[in-house]
Design an enzyme around this catalytic site. Structure first.
Site, short mmCIF file in Angstrom:
data_model
loop_
_atom_site.label_atom_id
_atom_site.label_comp_id
_atom_site.label_asym_id
_atom_site.label_seq_id
_atom_site.Cartn_x
_atom_site.Cartn_y
_atom_site.Cartn_z
N GLU A 77 0.82 -1.20 0.00
CA GLU A 77 0.00 0.00 0.00
C GLU A 77 0.86 1.26 0.00
OE1 GLU A 77 -2.66 -0.24 3.26
OE2 GLU A 77 -3.59 -2.11 2.60
N ALA A 106 4.15 1.45 -0.82
CA ALA A 106 5.06 1.48 -1.97
C ALA A 106 4.53 0.51 -3.03
CB ALA A 106 6.48 1.07 -1.56
N VAL A 149 4.46 -2.22 -9.09
CA VAL A 149 3.58 -2.90 -10.02
C VAL A 149 4.40 -3.72 -11.01
CG1 VAL A 149 1.70 -2.59 -11.68
CG2 VAL A 149 2.00 -0.94 -9.83
N ASP A 207 10.76 -11.88 1.89
CA ASP A 207 9.34 -12.19 1.81
C ASP A 207 9.05 -13.39 0.91
OD1 ASP A 207 6.74 -11.86 2.53
OD2 ASP A 207 6.32 -10.17 1.23
#
Length: 494
Positions: free
Chosen positions: A67, A69, A72, A181
């Site tokens: 949200e 950063a 895309v 992550d």
């Protein structure tokens, strides 16, 4: 599996307490010969990537993350053919261009068939972009949690975690042990449905080094304490992935460990896997997961031992991944199963005469706003000459005077004051009928850049790709064109 659950848990918990291969001395494994060939890492211009993604069109977005950063990822085509994935960072990320380039170049040195490899980057002004191999067959999360046709089979799930462990082992050997992550969205499937680890996770998401965007329940405990990722943190995240493949759900590690302690094994096992694996295999996967999820970092296995433990579990080794996944081979879309329109059928058959008739019939009605712009500017002499070039080109196109059509349309395009996707489409077909497929493909890409959702541009792209012998890419373009045409006809009530 259900009737053997309690026996399996007892066995599992007992073997975890006693320990097996994971407590063995550090075994030296030979590094596999890496024969995976790709072009060297390169720096792209922003304009190259803008063209490749049709102007970063919303239709080409593959995923969005974060949200604060929102980085895309877009799909695109490089040099009008090779498919790529382009990650565009938020403008606040990576303010130091030198740091970004150094990181990207270091990751770009990696080349392995277990990775979705980094092909290059772009660092112009405030823009920071990464370019990687495009993986067309979705993510592990999609196949595990949101499947539509059938659940992933047990042998394929075991292959996924082995290939993932091998990817991490390769990165560790090459000095890139930290992965940020690690989760089921980072595991992608290539043309042959082989699982690959996304290279994007080998770089930090932003300047502050924030490495975990997932729910805190899945975050390594030491990261919560220190805010730093260690190689052992990556092993912890690997443990959560082992739970994912076993359960078909995203179970928080603390809850999973409670289930194991309570010998509630059936709650950990995907009901879709009933009868697909033995007690021994289930025991080993649960044991590996519980070891990876230990609170103390030193009690977790290293990635080398994970590979050693997972290798003997592999079944159906000779069966290709696309067979286990029940998907078309080589990324070739099952075009024959689509309900193709006459335009799509003509491209599939490479019936250039039929394509010509269709383009002539369509005319310029898809040139949004172009006709108005042309009529408004007709009063200048230059615009009148330009319009005359277009009209002469249209007349030549209608009569299949291809060289004249190409010459006139080129005059219209070179003036550059008006953009007409139809002119590029007509010149594209003229080139194709003149046995110049590469020029035809370039024009189809230009039409797509002007109008990213235009089915005609995709159809002409597929015809040019078929002519170039690039059948898989041609079928992908044909599939995209067919999908867009169906949406367009549906929305217009036809």
């Amino acid at each position: 599996m259900g009737s053997n659950s309690s026996k399996l848990v007892a066995c599992c918990w007992g073997s975890q307490m006693k320990g097996t291969v994971l407590e063995a001395p550090d075994v030296v494994r030979e590094e596999k010969t890496d024969t995976y060939e790709l072009p060297p890492f390169q720096e792209f211009s922003f304009e190259q990537l803008r063209l490749a993604t049709s102007g970063f069109a919303a239709e080409n977005i593959v995923s969005e993350h974060g949200e604060k950063a929102p980085n895309v990822v877009y799909k695109g085509k490089l040099d009008a053919a090779r498919r790529i994935a382009v990650k565009r960072f938020n403008r606040s990320a990576w303010p130091d261009p030198r740091q970004f380039l150094e990181e990207a170049k270091a990751v770009g040195q990696l080349r392995n068939q277990r990775l979705a490899n980094l092909l290059g980057c772009c660092c112009e002004g405030d823009e920071r972009l990464l370019v990687a191999e495009y993986m067309p067959n979705e993510t592990l999360a999609k196949h595990l949690f949101h499947w539509e046709a059938q659940p992933m089979k047990w042998p394929m799930r075991l292959r996924v975690v082995l290939y993932l462990a091998e990817a991490l082992e390769y990165c560790t050997i090459k000095g890139r042990a930290l992965y940020h992550d690690l989760n089921a969205y980072r595991v992608l499937f290539d043309d042959d449905c082989n699982p690959r680890l996304s290279c994007f996770g080998l770089m930090k998401n932003s300047r502050d080094g924030k490495s975990y965007s997932t729910n805190l329940a899945f975050t390594p405990p030491e990261y919560l304490r220190t805010g730093r990722v260690t190689p052992e943190s990556v092993i912890y995240s690997f443990g959560t992935l082992l739970l994912d493949v076993l359960s078909g759900k995203h179970i928080p590690p603390s809850h999973a460990l409670d289930l194991i302690r309570d010998r509630n094994f059936h709650m950990l096992t995907d009901s879709c896997l009933e009868g697909q694996f033995s007690n021994e295999d289930g025991t080993e996967v649960v044991r590996l997961a519980s070891r990876c999820l230990q609170y103390e970092q030193r009690e977790r296995p290293n990635v080398k031992l994970l590979v050693l433990a997972l290798t003997p579990l592999q079944k159906e080794i000779e069966v290709p991944s696309y067979v286990l996944m029940d998907m078309p081979h080589g990324g070739a879309s099952s075009v024959e199963s689509l309900s193709l329109s006459p335009f799509g059928e003509a491209c599939l058959r490479m019936d250039l005469t039929a394509i010509h008739e269709i383009l002539e019939k369509i005319g310029y009605k898809d040139d949004d706003g172009t006709a108005n712009e042309l009529s408004f500017q007709m009063w200048t002499n230059q615009m009148q000459e330009t319009l005359n070039s277009k009209k002469k080109g249209d007349t030549a196109f209608r009569h299949k005077d291809l060289n004249t059509a190409i010459e006139c349309y080129t005059q219209f395009i070179d003036v550059g004051t008006m953009l007409s996707p139809t002119v590029f489409a007509r010149r594209s077909l003229s080139y194709l009928m003149n046995d110049k497929p590469q020029e035809a493909l370039n024009d189809a890409m230009q039409a797509l850049l002007i109008c990213p959702t235009w089915p005609t541009a995709f159809y002409l792209q597929s015809a040019a790709l078929f002519a170039l012998g690039m059948e898989n890419d041609a079928r992908e373009a044909l599939k995209d064109g067919s999908s867009l045409e169906a949406k367009k006809n549906g929305s217009s009530g036809r």
